[in-house]
Enzyme design. Structure first.
Site, mmCIF file in Angstrom:
data_model
loop_
_atom_site.group_PDB
_atom_site.id
_atom_site.type_symbol
_atom_site.label_atom_id
_atom_site.label_comp_id
_atom_site.label_asym_id
_atom_site.label_seq_id
_atom_site.Cartn_x
_atom_site.Cartn_y
_atom_site.Cartn_z
ATOM 1 N N THR A 289 30.246 33.685 33.602
ATOM 2 C CA THR A 289 31.549 33.570 32.951
ATOM 3 C C THR A 289 32.634 33.876 33.960
ATOM 4 O O THR A 289 32.382 34.519 34.977
ATOM 5 C CB THR A 289 31.693 34.590 31.801
ATOM 6 N N ASP A 290 33.844 33.430 33.690
ATOM 7 C CA ASP A 290 34.960 33.892 34.503
ATOM 8 C C ASP A 290 35.335 35.289 34.009
ATOM 9 O O ASP A 290 34.997 35.694 32.886
ATOM 10 C CB ASP A 290 36.142 32.921 34.433
ATOM 11 N N TYR A 291 36.013 35.991 34.847
ATOM 12 C CA TYR A 291 36.401 37.398 34.680
ATOM 13 C C TYR A 291 36.794 37.772 33.236
ATOM 14 O O TYR A 291 37.848 37.352 32.752
ATOM 15 C CB TYR A 291 37.603 37.625 35.585
#
Ligand code: BGC
Length: 742
Positions: A289-291
């Site tokens: 996932t992104d941050y």
């Protein structure tokens, strides 16, 4: 100068030839490791499995190389199996030691970092590099970035960013390849191959991570993180292909995006992460996932809490949680409640372990931690030379009245502007471990090549009201033969969370340029920026304009090479420059509409206060020489569906200097079952021509090039008439008509 120039080019060609990597194919784990992966998996507790799905950042940033004690304990207990923002051999070795000496199963960590356009030697920002239209050069830049990063302990980069965008307001356009799907796809492949090198596990290569999947480049209103709502047809046709190209070039990992697509946030979107990515494209790597985007699904309003977010993500096809600590806190509970299957967790763990095996970390967890390699590799002479070469290829000549450029080095030159003597901004945003002090400023670059007097004054600040020095700057301009004024954005004005509603040059800088123009001296504007800017007043008043983006470590030398003619500019815009933000989105591959633009007819698709045409179109860029194009010729004007078509054109250098030209091929399907763009890029070739030389350029157009998502959403071509266009930019082309029969 000529000698240096030839030497640089030769060295570059030689390195490019040596560096070229294997042919692209979807990443597929080595079958030999499968048994080892399964044997290890059989020994793991559920907590240890979840640990492999967890990724944390160190505290490195303003603080230097440090990590929270809590995270270090998580590594020790097996609750955290991967780290990012940890680099340099000493720091990485320290942390890897904890993983392989103090944990029960001794599973090595992955070390990720945003190596976007260089690690220590900083190359042009990706949008700038895209302007080179030079795929070997782009691949080489990624190759060098990976070589340096992998010498500094890293084995995983969060690149390439392949988000197509028609939104200059969106700050993240600086990280991508611009607005075009076809060019973006070729660049995506080049970057993946560059980062991953000959093979995963080599100590000069790192895992690529294609991001941000998917559609992140189409946020409403150009506001970062905003909703994306486009039709499936647009999505598949314009936005998805570069991700697919990157996956098919072998990218080992994929990062989700922050936005929702069709109402479902990407980090919980099974249609994207499983149906398209794995089932349609056959992706076999892992998805991160992104941050904290997993947690943010609560704000999106599709789950009530973090636990539900974790369930939605895992079940959608996410393997690793970046910084959200959602899996770590809740996944075991979700298993107990029957919301998540252990078999799915096992599969996610396998996907990550396979790559740790393929990287060779189980044989030698410190293989990317070699102090002497680190010392000799970073910022080497060869890397700096390559950066200079890629940088000058990325510069776009937007205007050159009276052939002002190249300047005669013997002239008296006044160098003005807040970016002229600046190093801090040159490395741009997402600048890895780059150090501004290693950069060559524009003033330094000019001084190294000028033979006459060079004077300098910054003239104004970035934003502030004019400072006293303006008078001095004007006085210097009056005494000079030519003025070079270096203006633009600060690096932090583009990139993540840096959308702008106003995409002009800060007013004080524009005013400075106009005052310099009023002195009557010839004025060269050197622009630095991370997005297309709306600069109609500069375009009208400056004598010459060079678009230089942020070029990185060798910026000043590369810019001086172009200013004085050691290099003849060859860059072409990968993104349309609007006249005004009011035209946005404005892009080259638009549809005809039922009332196509007609300047003389009110009731057509247009503005009443401005033309439709942008300031500078996609594919635009001038040279110090002139190129003339013959009419394009086809090998057959009627052809059968499925047959290839050959198109040729003769391009001549009619000027007096050698130069490179990007010959561009566009097509248009005149009648389709759905509306088709008025032009679409389907090929290009960058050629070098000596003065007086003519070359024949040949393109092969395949059935795939003429295909699209038809009315029933099947992908294929439709018989009928097509226009084939070849030219020097998207708006200046010569056409030939062909007809496809059943
Ligand atoms: C960005 C990603 C980046 C990640 C890790 C996020 O905020 O959107 O592009 O890779 O941070 O630094």
């Amino acid at each position: 100068m000529k000698k240096i120039n030839t030497l640089l080019s030769l060295l570059f060609l030689l390195q490019t030839a040596l560096i070229h990597t294997t042919s692209a194919q979807v990443y597929s784990p080595s079958p030999a490791t499968e048994q080892r992966v399964n044997a290890l998996l059989a020994k793991m507790t559920l907590e240890e499995k979840i640990g492999q799905l967890t990724l944390y950042t160190t505290d490195w940033g303003s603080t230097g190389p440090t990590i929270r004690e809590g995270y270090k304990n998580d590594i020790r207990s097996g609750a955290c199996g991967n780290l990012f923002n940890s680099h340099t051999v000493a720091f990485v070795r320290d942390l890897q030691k904890v993983a392989v000496e103090e944990t029960r199963l001794k599973i090595p960590l992955l070390f990720g970092f945003d190596v976007i356009h260089g690690y220590k030697t900083i190359f042009p920002i990706p949008l700038g590099e895209a302007a080179s239209w030079d795929l070997p050069a782009i691949e080489k830049s990624a190759r060098i970035a990976a070589t340096e990063a992998a010498a500094a302990g890293l084995n995983w980069t969060y690149a390439p960013m392949v988000d197509i965008s028609r939104e200059p307001r969106w700050g993240r356009v600086m990280e991508g390849a611009g607005e075009d799907t076809w060019l973006g796809s070729r660049i995506a492949e080049a970057r993946v191959q560059g980062f991953q090198g000959r093979k995963i596990g080599d100590t000069d290569a790192m895992l690529a991570c294609v991001k941000h999947f998917a559609g992140y480049g189409a946020p409403m209103a150009g506001r970062d993180y905003n909703t994306v709502d486009i039709s499936e047809r647009y999505f598949r046709e314009f936005y998805l292909p570069p991700y697919e190209a990157a996956v098919k070039a072998g990218a080992a990992s994929v990062m989700t995006s922050f936005n929702d697509y069709d109402g479902v946030p990407a980090s919980g979107n099974r249609y994207l992460l499983t149906d398209i990515l794995r089932t349609e494209w056959g992706f076999k790597g892992f998805v991160v996932t992104d941050y904290t985007s997993m947690n943010e699904m609560v704000n999106h309003g599709v789950v009530a809490n973090d636990k539900e977010a974790g369930e939605l993500s895992l079940n959608a096809g996410v393997d690793m949680d970046m910084q959200g600590a959602v899996f770590q806190r809740f996944l075991a509970q979700s298993v107990q409640e029957g919301k998540v299957k252990v078999a799915d967790i096992d599969e996610a763990v396998r996907r990550i372990l396979r790559l740790k095996f393929d990287l060779g970390l189980f044989e030698d967890p410190y293989k990317f931690c070699n102090e002497s390699r680190e010392k000799t590799t970073l910022l080497s002479k060869e890397h700096r030379a390559a950066a200079r070469e890629v940088s000058r290829k990325s510069i776009v000549l937007l205007k050159n009245d009276k052939n002002l450029l190249p300047l005669n080095p013997g002239q008296k030159i006044a160098v003005i502007g807040p970016l002229a003597d600046n190093k801090a901004e040159l490395i741009g945003n997402w600048n890895g471990a780059g150090n501004p002090n290693d950069c060559v400023s524009v003033l330094e670059g000019i001084r190294a090549q000028a033979k006459g007097a060079v004077t300098f004054d910054s003239g104004c600040e970035f934003f502030a009201a004019k400072k006293e020095g303006t008078e001095n700057a004007l006085a210097l301009a009056k005494q000079a033969d030519a003025v070079i004024v270096v203006v633009g954005e600060q690096a932090m004005m583009s990139g993540e969370a840096a959308s702008r509603a106003d995409i002009t040059l800060p007013a004080v800088q524009e005013e400075l340029v106009l005052e310099l123009v009023r002195t009557g001296k010839p004025v060269v504007v050197v622009l630095m920026n991370g997005r297309p800017l709306a600069i109609p007043r500069l375009a009208e008043n400056a004598t010459a304009i060079l678009e230089t983006w942020w070029l990185g470590t060798e910026a000043g030398n590369a810019i001086a090479d172009v200013l004085f003619g050691a290099y003849n500019p060859s860059g072409k815009l990968p993104m349309t420059f609007p006249r005004s933000v009011g035209q946005v989105p404005v892009f080259y591959n638009e549809k005809s509409t039922g009332r196509p633009y007609d300047p003389n007819s009110k009731w057509t698709s247009k503005y009443i206060d401005m033309p439709n045409a942008p300031l500078f179109p996609f594919g635009f860029g001038l040279s110090y020489t002139n190129f003339s194009y013959s009419e394009p010729k086809v090998d057959k004007s009627v052809f059968k569906k499925g047959q290839n078509l050959q198109v040729t054109v003769n391009v001549a250098n009619t000027g007096s200097r050698a130069g490179e030209e990007v010959v561009q091929l566009y097509i248009r399907d005149l009648v389709g079952s759905v509306t088709r763009p008025v032009r679409e890029l389907k090929g290009f070739e960058k050629i070098m021509l000596k003065p007086g030389e003519t070359k024949e350029v040949r393109f092969t157009i395949s059935d795939k090039d003429l295909s699209f998502y038809r009315r029933d959403m099947t992908f294929g071509s439709e018989p009928g008439e097509f226009e084939i266009m070849i030219g020097t930019n998207s708006m200046d082309v010569k056409k030939v008509k062909v007809r496809m029969t059943e």
